[in-house]
Design a protein around this motif. Structure first.
Motif, PDB file in Angstrom:
ATOM      1  N   GLN A 120      35.812  47.028  22.238  1.00  0.00           N
ATOM      2  CA  GLN A 120      34.379  47.017  22.091  1.00  0.00           C
ATOM      3  C   GLN A 120      33.778  46.364  23.202  1.00  0.00           C
ATOM      4  O   GLN A 120      34.515  45.146  23.756  1.00  0.00           O
TER       5      GLN A 120
ATOM      6  N   GLN B  26      20.108  45.459  23.779  1.00  0.00           N
ATOM      7  CA  GLN B  26      19.097  45.662  22.571  1.00  0.00           C
ATOM      8  C   GLN B  26      19.726  45.140  21.383  1.00  0.00           C
ATOM      9  O   GLN B  26      20.749  44.948  21.001  1.00  0.00           O
TER      10      GLN B  26
ATOM     11  N   TYR C  20      19.190  45.784  17.070  1.00  0.00           N
ATOM     12  CA  TYR C  20      19.064  46.685  16.018  1.00  0.00           C
ATOM     13  C   TYR C  20      18.900  45.950  14.866  1.00  0.00           C
ATOM     14  O   TYR C  20      20.127  45.215  14.318  1.00  0.00           O
TER      15      TYR C  20
ATOM     16  N   GLN D 286      19.938  47.177  10.692  1.00  0.00           N
ATOM     17  CA  GLN D 286      20.357  48.084   9.612  1.00  0.00           C
ATOM     18  C   GLN D 286      20.270  47.755   8.165  1.00  0.00           C
ATOM     19  O   GLN D 286      20.898  46.621   7.733  1.00  0.00           O
TER      20      GLN D 286
ATOM     21  N   GLY E 170      22.699  51.290   3.687  1.00  0.00           N
ATOM     22  CA  GLY E 170      22.241  52.646   3.441  1.00  0.00           C
ATOM     23  C   GLY E 170      21.160  53.440   4.041  1.00  0.00           C
ATOM     24  O   GLY E 170      21.035  54.532   3.819  1.00  0.00           O
ATOM     25  N   ARG E 171      20.844  52.630   5.325  1.00  0.00           N
ATOM     26  CA  ARG E 171      19.913  53.236   6.240  1.00  0.00           C
ATOM     27  C   ARG E 171      20.331  53.392   7.697  1.00  0.00           C
ATOM     28  O   ARG E 171      21.588  53.068   7.949  1.00  0.00           O
ATOM     29  N   GLY E 172      19.586  53.869   8.344  1.00  0.00           N
ATOM     30  CA  GLY E 172      19.649  54.159   9.953  1.00  0.00           C
ATOM     31  C   GLY E 172      19.416  52.818  10.589  1.00  0.00           C
ATOM     32  O   GLY E 172      18.867  52.006  10.083  1.00  0.00           O
ATOM     33  N   LEU E 173      19.801  52.803  11.754  1.00  0.00           N
ATOM     34  CA  LEU E 173      19.522  51.429  12.473  1.00  0.00           C
ATOM     35  C   LEU E 173      17.901  51.490  13.087  1.00  0.00           C
ATOM     36  O   LEU E 173      17.627  52.650  13.560  1.00  0.00           O
TER      37      LEU E 173
ATOM     38  N   HIS F  61      15.162  49.947  15.636  1.00  0.00           N
ATOM     39  CA  HIS F  61      15.315  48.975  17.196  1.00  0.00           C
ATOM     40  C   HIS F  61      14.315  48.001  17.021  1.00  0.00           C
ATOM     41  O   HIS F  61      13.317  48.051  16.144  1.00  0.00           O
TER      42      HIS F  61
ATOM     43  N   PHE G  39      22.658  44.477  14.758  1.00  0.00           N
ATOM     44  CA  PHE G  39      23.719  44.692  15.912  1.00  0.00           C
ATOM     45  C   PHE G  39      23.104  44.517  17.217  1.00  0.00           C
ATOM     46  O   PHE G  39      22.086  44.640  17.397  1.00  0.00           O
TER      47      PHE G  39
ATOM     48  N   LEU H 120      24.787  53.499  24.956  1.00  0.00           N
ATOM     49  CA  LEU H 120      24.845  52.059  24.126  1.00  0.00           C
ATOM     50  C   LEU H 120      26.395  51.949  23.746  1.00  0.00           C
ATOM     51  O   LEU H 120      26.607  52.849  23.233  1.00  0.00           O
TER      52      LEU H 120
ATOM     53  N   PHE I  46      27.777  49.460  20.834  1.00  0.00           N
ATOM     54  CA  PHE I  46      27.510  48.514  19.878  1.00  0.00           C
ATOM     55  C   PHE I  46      28.527  47.490  19.627  1.00  0.00           C
ATOM     56  O   PHE I  46      29.776  47.705  19.772  1.00  0.00           O
TER      57      PHE I  46
END
Lengths: 111, 111
Positions: B2, B33, B35, B37, B40-43, B45, B88, B99, B101
């Motif tokens: 990572q 950047q 983010y 989350q 149960g959802r998307g990330l 920004h 994140f 990107l 993460f």
């Protein structure tokens, strides 16, 4: 007026099957991505397309095949599904300031 | 391996307190950047800081970047229950067009 949409939201299927996930963005962005998020929340890039052209393929098994019919759509087809493919798959597009906009995710469960 | 490592992996604080999360990375970057989350959802920004910037603010968020130490921190002031989420960091690695993460910090705000 969803910015990045994915279908389906949930996908449960058996090993060996073939499935597709669709992604659409209405933001006018040129670059789109597929990410895989595993059970530990680790998010890893799989593919990136710029204006329908593949620019990143992150050593993903060739059972995964992305297709971009136009710059607003990036679909992911997966052949011969395996247990290890179970994860949440996110589509994203990149804005003009390099920020990314994510879809809601598709939770794939392979049994 | 990572690129980004986040610390702590989990953080639980009382509403109204400040929350600080840290991110370390390994290679030269164009920008970093953050983010969020929700479960149960998307990330989503939050903020982008360029490699030639040291600090950036957005509402209750403050981000710092130390390129000599290859580290960044995200401070959320006056936390609210709605801030409960995973956070994140993502590095835009020089020359990589993608990107990368970190594994995220799970933040819980207790009412």
């Amino acid at each position: 007026d969803t910015a990045v949409s994915q279908t389906p939201k949930y996908l449960v299927t058996q090993m060996g099957n073939d499935k597709s996930i669709k992604c659409e963005q209405n933001l006018g962005h040129d670059t789109m991505y597929w990410y895989k998020q595993d059970s530990k929340k680790f998010l890893k890039i799989m593919f990136s397309y710029n204006n329908k052209e593949l620019i990143i393929n992150e050593t993903v098994p060739n059972r995964f095949s992305p297709k971009s019919p136009d710059k607003a759509h990036l679909n992911l087809h997966i052949n011969s599904l395996e247990l290890g493919d179970s994860a949440v798959y996110f589509c994203a597009s990149m804005g003009p300031s390099y920020e990314q906009y994510f879809g809601p995710g598709t939770r794939l469960t392979v049994t | 391996s990572q690129q980004g490592e986040e610390d702590p992996q989990a953080l639980s604080i009382q509403e109204g307190e400040n929350a600080t999360m840290n991110c370390s990375y390994k290679t030269s970057i164009n920008n970093l950047q953050w983010y969020r989350q929700n479960s149960g959802r998307g990330l989503v920004h939050l903020i982008l800081i360029r490699s030639n910037e040291r600090e950036k603010h957005s509402g209750r968020l403050r981000v710092t970047l130390d390129t000599s130490k290859k580290s960044s921190s995200l401070l959320i002031t006056a936390s609210r229950a709605a801030d409960t989420a995973s956070y994140f960091c993502a590095t835009d690695v020089e020359g990589a067009q993608k990107l990368v993460f970190g594994q995220g910090t799970r933040l819980t705000i207790n009412p």
